[in-house]
Design a protein around this motif. Structure first.
Motif, mmCIF file in Angstrom:
data_model
loop_
_atom_site.group_PDB
_atom_site.id
_atom_site.type_symbol
_atom_site.label_atom_id
_atom_site.label_comp_id
_atom_site.label_asym_id
_atom_site.label_seq_id
_atom_site.Cartn_x
_atom_site.Cartn_y
_atom_site.Cartn_z
ATOM 1 N N LYS A 118 36.753 53.309 57.793
ATOM 2 C CA LYS A 118 36.878 52.289 56.755
ATOM 3 C C LYS A 118 35.664 52.294 55.837
ATOM 4 N N ASN A 310 38.204 45.273 58.724
ATOM 5 C CA ASN A 310 38.666 45.773 57.429
ATOM 6 C C ASN A 310 38.668 44.664 56.380
ATOM 7 N N ASP A 314 36.579 44.843 52.928
ATOM 8 C CA ASP A 314 37.255 44.691 51.641
ATOM 9 C C ASP A 314 36.689 43.510 50.852
#
Length: 334
Positions: A118, A310, A314
């Motif tokens: 990620k 994640n 983000d």
């Protein structure tokens, strides 16, 4: 008390550390000259409340400072000492949107398997504070080739956390200064011998007090490393750090239920720590540990699910906050 959030307990004294909120540029006499300690009196200006969430209406124009102290035992007297009061710049000249360092303790394999993909996709590089005896010790811990891959191909930093797993377990404050110094020596030598260039360290359990024979752990750390991360999180880190061997960092960020620590939403929600970082030019150092593939596997405040991790990455990316290893940030101010 109305409007005060983020209460904490340190050294058995109730305390609060945060940022000023809802202050106009004209209302500057928040603090009076260390009232009561040097003959200073109560300010006649407006009194303000404190909050850890939301966006301050101003960050300039402050002229005065005051402290209110309350003794828990009314007959025992009270002594209050200040190490220093400093005006320090924020990060906005170098990092207009602030900067985040994502750190991982304890050499978990999940950092390589779940965090790295990620972060690679977003162009983020992290810092891992390693326990040497854990390296290559089993399926849940990093291997030496994986550490080299993270450093050499993804730009990550391989720092130190402890040489001995047993020493890490009990914490350096439970050991003599000779034992702690030997651990530092072996740890730093192992990192150098294996091609890891980091000069940075994180205290086991975040503790930097005295060894069992009375030697400050942070003074020992300074003989082998150029910075050391704690888990003090009531206040933000400054530029350059006022105390580079007590770098501040929130820990326990998780998306579980009833686990304690810091809820993921307090980082990502409007007015949370990421907004503060972006709006105020903070250096936000995150202390993380193990990543689990599913939310159901999260059973401890040091764990976060893959989906939760994640979401956090983000949220950082969407705010345009750069992410750099601890050593890379410090190089801007060395």
């Amino acid at each position: 008390m109305s409007g005060i959030t983020g209460m904490a307990t340190t050294f058995d004294l109730p305390n609060y550390a945060g940022e000023l909120f809802a202050l106009t540029a004209a209302d500057t006499p928040l603090l009076s000259a260390i009232g009561g300690l040097t003959g200073g009196g109560m300010t006649s200006g407006v009194e303000f409340e404190w909050q850890t969430n939301g966006t301050p209406s101003t960050t300039t124009g402050f002229t005065d400072m005051s402290f209110a102290l309350y003794d828990k035992v009314s007959t025992s007297g009270l002594t209050f000492r200040l190490q220093s009061i400093e005006v320090v710049p924020d990060t906005t000249t170098t990092f207009p949107n602030g900067v985040v360092s994502i750190t991982f303790d304890d050499s978990w394999q999940s950092v390589y398997d779940l965090a790295r993909p990620k972060m690679d996709a977003l162009g983020f590089a992290g810092t891992i504070y390693n326990i040497v005896e854990y390296i290559g010790s089993g399926s849940t811990r990093l291997t030496l080739p994986e550490m080299r891959s993270l450093q050499n191909f993804s730009g990550w930093e391989m720092g130190g956390h402890s040489y001995s797993a047993a020493n890490h377990g009990v914490g350096f404050q439970a050991l003599t200064s000779d034992v702690v110094a030997k651990d530092f020596q072996l740890m730093r030598a192992w990192l150098v011998d294996n091609g890891f260039t980091s000069e940075h360290f994180a205290y086991p359990h975040g503790a930097f007090g005295l060894t069992s024979d009375g030697v400050p752990v942070d003074q020992l750390a300074a003989q082998y490393f150029t910075s050391a991360r704690s888990i003090i999180s009531e206040t933000i880190e400054t530029f350059a750090p006022a105390m580079p061997f007590r770098l501040k960092s929130p820990t326990g960020i998780n998306d579980g239920t009833g686990l304690g620590g810091i809820p993921l939403t307090s980082m990502t929600n409007v007015g949370g720590k990421l907004d503060r970082c972006a709006n105020n030019g903070d250096w936000l150092i995150l202390a993380m540990h193990d990543i689990k593939p599913t939310l159901g596997a999260v059973t401890d405040a040091t764990q976060i699910s893959q989906a939760g991790f994640n979401t956090l990455m983000d949220a950082i990316a969407s705010r345009g906050i750069p992410v750099l290893p601890v050593g890379d940030v410090l190089r801007y101010y060395s």
